[in-house]
Scaffold this active site. Structure first.
Site, PDB file in Angstrom:
ATOM      1  CG  ASP A   1      -2.200   0.835   0.994  1.00  0.00           C
ATOM      2  OD1 ASP A   1      -2.373   1.312  -0.139  1.00  0.00           O
ATOM      3  OD2 ASP A   1      -2.995   1.009   1.944  1.00  0.00           O
TER       4      ASP A   1
ATOM      5  CE  LYS B   1      -6.279   2.849   0.658  1.00  0.00           C
ATOM      6  NZ  LYS B   1      -5.165   2.579  -0.232  1.00  0.00           N
TER       7      LYS B   1
ATOM      8  CE  LYS C   1      -6.178  10.094   0.267  1.00  0.00           C
ATOM      9  NZ  LYS C   1      -5.588   8.749   0.195  1.00  0.00           N
TER      10      LYS C   1
ATOM     11  CE  LYS D   1      -2.545   3.503   2.997  1.00  0.00           C
ATOM     12  NZ  LYS D   1      -2.451   4.512   1.995  1.00  0.00           N
TER      13      LYS D   1
END
Ligand code: NAD
Length: 517
Positions: free
Chosen positions: A311, A360, A401, A473
């Protein structure tokens, strides 16, 4: 040329007896200084002992021709990174309301940041571009290809993405329209049902036939473009988690067998990982799902192939991995980290389904664990700040975003401190440079080998590339090794490992040369 260099260029030569420039490699003899701590069983007191480990590193200098195959090539990230590299390569600038904009590689750690090399005779710092410490591939030289379940050309995919300015799109469209993604593997069960309308470019057949086809695609791409190496990267939709099932995806052989028998719990992304591993092509997972199931990691180890994930760490989580580290290392105790996101691109649409959101949520939630665990003065064993993550789909904000975070921390004498952050992230413009950095670093690691006194011969680094952690991530690391999320530590690791490859000591901020009378 951005950062002013061609593939393989370096900014300096090292002048030292422990460093050798052979015809095709840089070799360094290196002493790794560490500290071994032991605890007295009875009194519990600690003893620290400095230790030295001898390494030799060899970095092949010939970068050759390198390819990047993106899974999800026609997505916002895939089309944005392809168009932007083309603009950089051809020096295409475009009109904006403020005047002409030149292409650049801002946001790429490799292409737009520097490393302190040392001090000159006047004790002034000397910095060099990150990508010129050791020979690295320049993104302008990469051949890009890939797969998508949507058949749109990359030109039309770029228009669909609505990310890049129109005057740039206009100038690169014709060339990008020639690029067509290869058909891909689509199992509707793994991504949100709302993606179905895109899936008009898919491969039929059994799982085994699909695996063979992906392997052939990698070989064909390599041959058609006369490439020495190919890196494969997943930048396709977030999938749901795959169940880890004994006998299915727990070992290398079971995973291969599960593919052969068409088991439903093998995801498309794991199929891509397996195809890449078997072709010796490094595979990086840019999405949060558990593509690298234990069987895939075991297969990579067995094949001595490279994998990395999970990620892209582009916006909110990147800030978190800086801010949480600052707070905890300042002796301040975060009690609650509460994060809201809304976004309106196709990624957001896909994440509006619960199973994909869950992937996520998992990848975003472990980011402060290492910092909390490192401080027993603030947190008891097992204690953890509250950490909540919400993601909503709001179509009208598109690729822009929004991330709203609140950090509530306990300060001196029971007081409270609240920090609120409002972060507007241009999603694909943050993710695209990460794709470039992951690609450049991964490619480098295919050319590096090392040996310690214990090794009879040169060996590659471990298959799981934890050195990529800065860009990810939820970093995947070799089994039983620590995960580092703190951004400054991750960068320091990369910088100093690159310095080790050319026999230079790690950078530290002691500046002793400036502290004497
Ligand atoms: P996107 O939806 O625009 O693009 C994904 C593409 O993948 C689409 O074109 C889709 O058709 C394609 N696809 C889906 N399943 C596929 C399959 N099995 N094989 C081949 N192609 C397939 O999304 P995006 O904004 O480009 O993001 C891509 C991924 O990166 C997402 O999973 C996202 O969560 C992850 N990510 C993005 C960011 C960021 O943009 N800042 C950060 C972290 C992670």
């Amino acid at each position: 040329r951005a950062a002013g260099a061609a593939s393989g260029a370096t900014a300096f030569k090292v002048d030292a007896p422990n460093v050798r420039y052979t015809g095709d490699a840089i070799e360094s003899d290196y002493t790794y200084d560490t500290t071994i701590v032991s605890r007295d069983a009875e009194s519990g007191s600690l003893k620290a002992k400095p230790a030295k480990v001898g390494y030799r590193f060899r970095t092949k200098t010939g970068v050759g021709r390198v390819g990047l195959m993106l899974v999800g090539w026609g997505g916002n990230n895939g089309s944005t990174v392809t168009a932007s590299i083309l603009a950089n390569k051809k020096g295409i600038s475009w009109e904006t309301r403020k005047g002409r904009q030149e292409p650049n590689y801002f946001g790429s750690l490799m292409m737009a940041s520097t490393v302190k090399l040392g001090v000159d005779e006047d004790l002034k710092d000397v910095y060099v571009p990150f990508n010129q410490v050791v020979p690295m591939v320049h993104p302008n030289d990469v051949v890009i290809g890939g797969w998508d379940i949507s058949s749109l050309s990359i030109g039309d995919a770029m228009r669909r993405a609505q990310v890049l300015p129109v005057d740039l799109q206009r100038q690169v469209y014709d060339e990008l329209h020639q690029l067509k993604p290869l058909p891909s593997v689509y199992y509707p069960d793994f991504i949100a049902a709302n993606q179905e309308a895109r899936a008009d470019n898919t491969i039929g057949g059994t799982k085994q036939e699909q695996l063979d086809r992906l392997r052939q695609d990698i070989r064909d791409f390599k041959q058609a473009n006369s490439l020495d190496r190919v890196v494969v990267m997943w930048t396709a939709n977030t999938e749901r988690y795959a169940d880890i099932l004994p006998g299915v995806n727990d070992t290398a052989d079971n995973l291969l067998q599960a593919i052969a028998s068409g088991h439903s719990e093998v995801s498309p992304s794991t199929l891509f990982a397996v195809a890449s591993i078997l072709e010796g092509a490094p595979f990086v997972n840019g999405s949060p799902q558990n593509t690298l199931v234990p069987g895939a990691i075991a297969l990579a180890e067995r094949e001595r192939s490279f994998v990395g994930g999970d990620d892209f760490k582009s916006g909110q989580t990147k800030i978190k991995s800086v801010l949480a580290e600052f707070l905890v290392n300042a002796g301040i105790k975060p009690l609650a980290i509460t994060s809201y996101n809304h976004l309106g691109n196709n990624d957001g649409h896909n994440l509006s389904a619960p199973a994909q959101f869950r992937s996520k949520e998992i990848s975003k939630s472990s980011v402060v664990d290492d910092m909390v665990a490192a401080n027993r003065l603030l947190y008891a064993k097992g204690e953890h700040p509250d950490h909540t993550i919400v993601i909503k789909y709001v179509p009208s904000v598109g690729d822009s975003k929004r991330a709203l975070d609140e950090y509530v921390s306990e300060i001196f004498m029971g007081g409270l401190n609240t920090i609120s952050i409002y972060n507007t992230c241009e999603d694909s413009l943050l993710a695209s440079p990460l794709i470039i950095d992951l690609f450049m670093m991964t490619e480098l690691m295919t050319r590096v080998s090392y040996r310690t006194d214990a090794d009879a011969d040169w060996v590659p680094f471990h298959s799981v590339l934890s050195i990529l952690s800065y860009m990810l991530k939820a970093p995947v690391v070799p089994p039983n090794t620590p995960v580092v999320n703190a951004l400054a530590k991750q960068r320091m690791a990369m910088e100093n490992i690159l310095r080790a490859f050319v026999g230079l000591p790690p950078n530290n901020e002691m500046l002793l040369e400036h502290k004497a009378f």
